[in-house]
Design an enzyme around this catalytic site. Structure first.
Site, PDB file in Angstrom:
ATOM      1  N   ALA A 188       2.851   6.154  -2.627  1.00 37.70           N
ATOM      2  CA  ALA A 188       4.071   7.085  -3.137  1.00 37.70           C
ATOM      3  C   ALA A 188       4.476   6.755  -4.540  1.00 37.70           C
ATOM      4  CB  ALA A 188       5.149   6.143  -2.885  1.00 37.70           C
ATOM      5  N   SER A 245       0.671  -1.126   0.005  1.00 34.32           N
ATOM      6  CA  SER A 245      -0.118  -0.062   0.091  1.00 34.32           C
ATOM      7  C   SER A 245       0.620   1.207   0.344  1.00 34.32           C
ATOM      8  CB  SER A 245      -1.120  -0.142   1.398  1.00 34.32           C
ATOM      9  OG  SER A 245      -2.007  -0.633   1.127  1.00 34.32           O
ATOM     10  N   CYS A 246       2.095   1.038   0.466  1.00 35.55           N
ATOM     11  CA  CYS A 246       2.674   2.634   0.685  1.00 35.55           C
ATOM     12  C   CYS A 246       3.166   2.691  -0.422  1.00 35.55           C
ATOM     13  CB  CYS A 246       3.957   2.628   1.761  1.00 35.55           C
ATOM     14  SG  CYS A 246       2.973   1.908   3.839  1.00 35.55           S
ATOM     15  N   THR A 247       3.788   1.469  -1.068  1.00 32.16           N
ATOM     16  CA  THR A 247       4.356   1.554  -2.740  1.00 32.16           C
ATOM     17  C   THR A 247       3.350   2.729  -4.220  1.00 32.16           C
ATOM     18  OG1 THR A 247       6.053  -0.235  -2.172  1.00 32.16           O
ATOM     19  CG2 THR A 247       5.991   0.267  -4.125  1.00 32.16           C
TER      20      THR A 247
END
Length: 155
Positions: free
Chosen positions: A50, A45-47
């Site tokens: 970003a 999710s963080c990727t």
């Protein structure tokens, strides 16, 4: 501690960033700042988040805004993350969690019945005057960067 709300002065920050140097609220005042908090570099999710903000960076810039991603990861980890995915946004390192805590985002989380402390995924839109103009808590990544861009354009 009371949660931050729209209209409140945004807590100050001055943190090391990927590639060396630092990012601060004071240095960006006068333009809208999108400050998004995420738990950890190089997770699914963080990727995705970003990459979404990076893809829209030209649109944020056209709207006059700065985008800063912030997590408790170290600068070296940010450098690897940024390089691996060709990210274009600034990534701030808050290893001591002082800014994360100032924004009330160090919270109890639960996964598979296990409780632990971690960073709540959230985004703060800070207006040109340093006041919070928008808050997204417990963010779902899909479509989020586009929603924040629309809010920046509406300022």
């Amino acid at each position: 501690m009371a949660d931050l709300d729209v209209g409140d002065l945004a807590p100050q920050f001055d943190l090391p960033r990927d590639g060396g140097g630092s990012v601060s609220l004071a240095a960006s005042l006068g333009k809208p700042i999108v400050l998004y908090f995420y738990p950890q570099d190089d997770t699914t999710s963080c990727t995705q988040e970003a990459i979404s903000f990076s893809q829209l960076k030209p649109d944020f810039e056209k709207a006059g805004a700065v985008v800063i991603g912030l997590s408790p990861d170290a600068v070296k980890k940010h450098d690897k993350f940024k390089s691996k995915y060709n990210l274009t946004i600034d990534l701030a390192a808050d290893e001591e969690r002082k800014v994360i805590e100032a924004y009330h985002l160090w919270v109890e989380k639960s996964m598979y019945g296990r409780k632990y402390m971690g960073v709540e995924r959230a985004t703060f839109l800070i207006g040109r005057d340093g006041r919070i103009a928008g808050i997204w808590r417990k963010v779902r990544v899909k479509g989020h960067a586009e929603e924040v861009l629309e809010a920046v354009r509406a300022l």
